[in-house]
Design a protein around this motif. Structure first.
Motif, short mmCIF file in Angstrom:
data_model
loop_
_atom_site.label_atom_id
_atom_site.label_comp_id
_atom_site.label_asym_id
_atom_site.label_seq_id
_atom_site.Cartn_x
_atom_site.Cartn_y
_atom_site.Cartn_z
N PHE A 144 0.84 -1.21 0.00
CA PHE A 144 0.00 0.00 0.00
C PHE A 144 0.87 1.26 0.00
CE2 PHE A 144 -3.23 -2.99 1.66
CZ PHE A 144 -4.21 -2.75 0.70
N ALA A 145 2.00 1.21 0.71
CA ALA A 145 2.91 2.37 0.72
C ALA A 145 3.49 2.61 -0.67
CB ALA A 145 4.02 2.15 1.73
N ALA A 146 3.93 1.53 -1.35
CA ALA A 146 4.50 1.67 -2.69
C ALA A 146 3.44 2.11 -3.69
CB ALA A 146 5.13 0.34 -3.12
N TRP A 147 2.22 1.58 -3.54
CA TRP A 147 1.12 1.97 -4.44
C TRP A 147 0.82 3.46 -4.29
CZ3 TRP A 147 -3.90 3.78 -3.37
CH2 TRP A 147 -4.77 3.81 -4.45
N GLY A 197 11.68 2.38 -9.82
CA GLY A 197 11.85 1.75 -8.50
C GLY A 197 10.55 1.52 -7.75
N PRO A 198 9.66 2.54 -7.64
CA PRO A 198 8.40 2.33 -6.92
C PRO A 198 7.55 1.20 -7.50
CG PRO A 198 8.78 4.66 -7.24
CD PRO A 198 9.83 3.94 -8.04
N PHE A 199 7.57 1.04 -8.84
CA PHE A 199 6.79 -0.06 -9.44
C PHE A 199 7.40 -1.41 -9.09
CE2 PHE A 199 6.15 -3.14 -12.85
CZ PHE A 199 4.76 -3.27 -12.79
N ILE A 200 8.75 -1.50 -9.12
CA ILE A 200 9.40 -2.76 -8.78
C ILE A 200 9.07 -3.16 -7.34
CG2 ILE A 200 11.63 -3.91 -8.49
CD1 ILE A 200 12.74 -2.07 -10.67
N VAL A 201 9.11 -2.17 -6.42
CA VAL A 201 8.77 -2.45 -5.02
C VAL A 201 7.32 -2.85 -4.89
CG1 VAL A 201 8.57 -1.43 -2.72
CG2 VAL A 201 10.56 -0.90 -4.14
N CYS A 202 6.43 -2.14 -5.58
CA CYS A 202 4.99 -2.44 -5.51
C CYS A 202 4.70 -3.83 -6.06
CB CYS A 202 4.22 -1.37 -6.27
SG CYS A 202 2.42 -1.46 -6.04
N PHE A 203 5.32 -4.17 -7.19
CA PHE A 203 5.10 -5.48 -7.80
C PHE A 203 5.58 -6.58 -6.86
CE2 PHE A 203 6.00 -9.21 -10.29
CZ PHE A 203 5.01 -9.23 -11.26
N PHE A 204 6.77 -6.40 -6.30
CA PHE A 204 7.31 -7.39 -5.37
C PHE A 204 6.41 -7.57 -4.16
CE2 PHE A 204 9.85 -7.50 -1.34
CZ PHE A 204 9.99 -8.88 -1.29
N SER A 205 5.98 -6.45 -3.57
CA SER A 205 5.14 -6.53 -2.37
C SER A 205 3.79 -7.18 -2.67
CB SER A 205 4.94 -5.12 -1.79
OG SER A 205 6.16 -4.53 -1.48
N GLY A 206 3.18 -6.79 -3.80
CA GLY A 206 1.89 -7.37 -4.17
C GLY A 206 2.01 -8.83 -4.54
N LEU A 264 16.22 -4.77 -14.26
CA LEU A 264 14.95 -4.07 -14.50
C LEU A 264 15.16 -2.57 -14.59
CD1 LEU A 264 12.77 -6.22 -12.10
CD2 LEU A 264 12.38 -5.96 -14.56
N GLY A 265 16.05 -2.03 -13.76
CA GLY A 265 16.35 -0.60 -13.83
C GLY A 265 16.92 -0.22 -15.18
N LYS A 266 17.80 -1.07 -15.72
CA LYS A 266 18.38 -0.81 -17.03
C LYS A 266 17.33 -0.92 -18.14
CE LYS A 266 23.17 -2.22 -16.14
NZ LYS A 266 24.27 -3.15 -16.53
N ARG A 267 16.28 -1.70 -17.89
CA ARG A 267 15.23 -1.89 -18.90
C ARG A 267 14.06 -0.93 -18.73
NH1 ARG A 267 14.59 -8.16 -20.76
NH2 ARG A 267 16.81 -8.62 -21.04
#
Length: 304
Positions: free
Chosen positions: A60-63, A190-199, A183-186
């Protein structure tokens, strides 16, 4: 004259930003140390249940950050598998760390988790085909030797199996960081990567959470919620730190978490690491400091 003044202003700004970065990364380390305290304070709940709550709050924080910064998925379908790999290894890393926090001295668990940068170097070579210098290889071998002082193997027996799990957690985190780099190079933010991982990890653990749910007291629920809040603070702190200054200038200060964990573990839980653990801390921190100066010298040569 004006150009000289501009250079001085720029130099002063870089110094101020570096100081801000150091402050943020130390604050982040303190937050992560408190996360481990709250995880330990939650008592004998299953580690997976603790991970579930931690990632639910982080999602929820990343979202919220994604919505505020208008960040979204890049749309590159080839990144989906990488996001899943990052999430799977990140989940393994977190489960290993939480299990170690529940069964080891806090400082031991924190130090084993801080092996992740060394594993990231190793797996960057294996996955990204990045070259590994002799000095980097020596630092990785030295750090692993330090971890053995914490694990304390004797012959074919291991005195602390939980320490092995903690080390595997550090390895999982190191592999996850390697995929974050890809993923950063592609083009993934960062917020999306964190949100995807958390979800993703929350959904993965949801069936286990439902089928193996352990009732919680108000204290345990509050502890897990505070662990999630502390982890979120740590995540935002370390993100802000690397926005202010490059990793080569501030990364070593992240090891202040070990000091915070040792102090909090002693005063809150009466924990005192043994002499072998302290020796292991010294070796691993020495390797981290060595790498820190190698990266700084490398950056200085590149700018020259």
């Amino acid at each position: 004259m004006e150009e000289t003044l501009k250079q001085e202003d720029l130099r002063e700004k870089m110094i101020r930003d570096r100081h801000k970065g150091i402050a943020c990364i130390v604050l982040s380390a303190l937050c992560f140390a408190f996360m481990n305290v709250f995880i330990r304070a939650a008592g004998d709940l299953p580690s997976l249940q603790k991970v579930f709550f931690r990632n639910l709050i982080a999602f929820f924080a990343a979202w919220f950050v994604m919505r505020r910064k208008h960040v979204a998925f890049s749309g590159k379908k080839s990144n989906l598998l990488l996001l899943v790999c990052r999430s799977m290894f990140g989940l393994v890393g977190m489960m290993g760390n939480f299990y170690a926090v529940d069964h080891l001295v806090l400082a031991d668990a924190s130090m084993l988790n801080k092996m992740s940068p060394f594993f990231a170097i190793l797996f960057s070579m294996l996955i990204l085909k990045e070259s590994l210098s002799f000095k980097q290889a020596a630092a990785v071998v030295g750090a692993f030797a330090g971890s053995l002082l914490i694990i304390k193997p004797t012959g074919f027996d291991i005195q602390s199996p939980a320490a092995v799990v903690g080390l595997l957690g550090g390895m999982g985190a190191g592999i996850a960081y390697t995929f974050v780099r890809i993923l950063g190079k592609r083009g993934e933010a960062g917020p999306f990567i964190v949100c995807f991982f958390s979800g993703f990890s929350t959904l993965m653990l949801l069936p286990v959470f439902i089928l193996n749910y352990h009732p919680m007291t108000a204290w345990q629920l509050g502890s897990l919620l505070m662990a999630g809040v502390a982890a979120t603070g740590g995540q935002f702190g370390i993100t802000a730190a690397y926005c202010y200054a490059p990793a080569r200038d501030i990364s070593v200060y992240d090891y202040s978490q070990i000091v915070f964990s040792a102090i909090l573990g002693f005063f809150l839980f009466g924990q005192l690491p043994d002499v072998y653990s302290w020796m292991g801390y010294g070796v691993i921190c020495a390797m981290a400091v060595w790498m820190f100066f190698m990266e700084r010298n490398g950056g200085a040569k590149a700018r020259a």
